[in-house]
Enzyme design. Structure first.
Site, mmCIF file in Angstrom:
data_model
loop_
_atom_site.group_PDB
_atom_site.id
_atom_site.type_symbol
_atom_site.label_atom_id
_atom_site.label_comp_id
_atom_site.label_asym_id
_atom_site.label_seq_id
_atom_site.Cartn_x
_atom_site.Cartn_y
_atom_site.Cartn_z
ATOM 1 N N GLU A 1 39.023 54.812 39.567
ATOM 2 C CA GLU A 1 40.211 55.684 39.570
ATOM 3 C C GLU A 1 39.885 57.081 39.043
ATOM 4 O OE1 GLU A 1 43.354 53.490 37.632
ATOM 5 O OE2 GLU A 1 43.119 51.778 38.992
ATOM 6 N N GLU B 1 42.018 46.948 43.430
ATOM 7 C CA GLU B 1 43.087 46.609 42.475
ATOM 8 C C GLU B 1 44.407 46.815 43.178
ATOM 9 O OE1 GLU B 1 43.490 48.273 38.518
ATOM 10 O OE2 GLU B 1 41.312 48.461 38.324
#
Length: 382
Positions: free
Chosen positions: A204, A308
């Site tokens: 991320e 995710e």
């Protein structure tokens, strides 16, 4: 006097010979040519190459279901000291374990006995061996502390330049990587071979909530951090990793590429997408992002995954699995999806017994495209 081999000795000889053939990287008895499997670590073990091969096989047949910390804890329970039993919320609902098991190794760098989510590294090691023996895929993220301040991963103080070669915290980072390497190399199967892992560091990075991402780092420094981390692990004799790159939700191919260290340093492409803005927006984001990643993956000849995901509004939507998640991933070509952890009733991302979407999850699990652990060995057999 001329001696003769007994049948027992001859069988032993054949076993040793077959192992030698495997070790030199020729075609195995299963027909896999390990020399033809190219991954980012040129010294990768055959087990690591086999994992890569199996991930590609799965992606052609369906989407493997994954869950973070699945056997470590769930809603209303936490694994006790009896490591021999594998259980999970998902297993309680559908009678099968996930294929992909996610773990986080944050605090391994500090020499702790437990990770930042209180999971024992001994438990992790024990369960990884058992799961791997059943054909599971193990993936690991690393929420490492800020090396400059000693704060958590979410401490936004810029720190990447400090750990790069020549930086003020370089020695600390080298020690951290040594501890990480020792843990990776301690993960052994029943035959004593190191278990291959999908390692997903510095995830991320296009968001600014971690010290290694967004406004807290330049793309150039991020890429260098990735390359030097991989190099340090290999210098510490770690050759059991497939490296996965996974930004948060992106708006374009350019955003996906912004921090990308290069095809030669990455094995698996991914993206993390959560349901922050409602079901319709989530489904659209998943479809669009997986298409972006797919196009990049096709060009690079790499597998890809939804690394995710989860519904931030669980408890409110009994049909989320088949009406919101599945339309986003259907026919995408993703090798797996990983639901984040079931920490507590106010913070969970997969279902559990008695949860509002439990029955819908059972329908989702019955879809032909969705794969669980009891199916995976058949799918990865040549």
């Amino acid at each position: 006097m001329k001696s003769t081999l007994s049948i027992k000795d001859f069988i032993k000889y054949l076993i040793v010979l077959s192992l030698l053939v495997l070790n030199v990287g020729c075609k195995s008895i299963s027909g896999i040519d390990y020399n033809a499997i190219k991954v980012s670590d040129i010294q990768a073990t055959n087990s690591t190459k086999l994992l890569y091969h199996n991930i590609q096989s799965i992606s052609r047949k369906g989407i493997a279901f994954g869950h973070q910390d699945a056997t470590a804890y769930g809603i209303g329970w936490k694994h006790d000291e009896n490591y021999e039993v594998l259980k999970s919320d998902i297993q309680k609902v559908v009678g099968a374990l996930p294929v992909v098991h996610g773990y986080d190794i944050g605090h391994i760098e500090l020499g702790r006995n437990h990770n930042l989510d209180t999971v024992s590294f001994d438990l992790m090691r024990n369960h990884i061996q058992k799961l791997y023996d059943k054909g599971a895929i193990i993936t690991m993220s690393w929420h490492l502390d800020n090396p400059v301040t000693g704060g958590s991963s979410w401490d936004k103080t810029p720190a990447v330049p400090a750990v790069l070669e020549g930086g003020g915290q370089r020695d600390k980072y080298v020690l951290w990587i040594k501890r990480l390497a020792e843990f990776f190399n301690s993960l052994k199967d029943k035959q004593g071979n190191v278990i291959p892992i999908v390692f997903r560091p510095f995830h991320e990075m296009n968001g600014s909530w971690f010290w290694w991402g967004g406004d807290n780092v330049s793309p150039e420094d991020y890429k260098q951090l990735w390359k030097e981390t991989k190099q340090l692990l290999e210098e510490n004799n770690v050759h059991s990793l497939l490296y996965a790159y996974s930004p948060n939700t992106v708006s374009s191919e350019e955003e996906f590429e912004k921090y990308y260290p290069g095809d030669e340093f990455v094995d698996i492409l991914g993206v993390d997408i959560y349901n922050h803005s409602g079901n319709e927006a989530f489904t659209k984001d998943v479809k669009w992002n997986l298409e972006i990643v797919k196009q990049k993956a096709l060009l690079a000849n790499k597998p890809f995954a939804l690394t995710e995901t989860g519904n931030n509004n669980f408890g409110e939507d009994p049909l989320w699995w088949t009406q919101t998640l599945y339309p986003g991933i259907k026919d995408s070509g993703a090798a797996w999806m990983l639901l984040w952890r079931n920490a507590r009733p106010s913070h969970y991302f997969a279902t559990y017994p008695g949860e509002i979407s439990e029955e819908n999850f059972k329908e989702f699990a019955e879809l032909e495209e969705i794969i669980f652990l009891d199916e995976v060995k058949e799918l990865t057999t040549n």
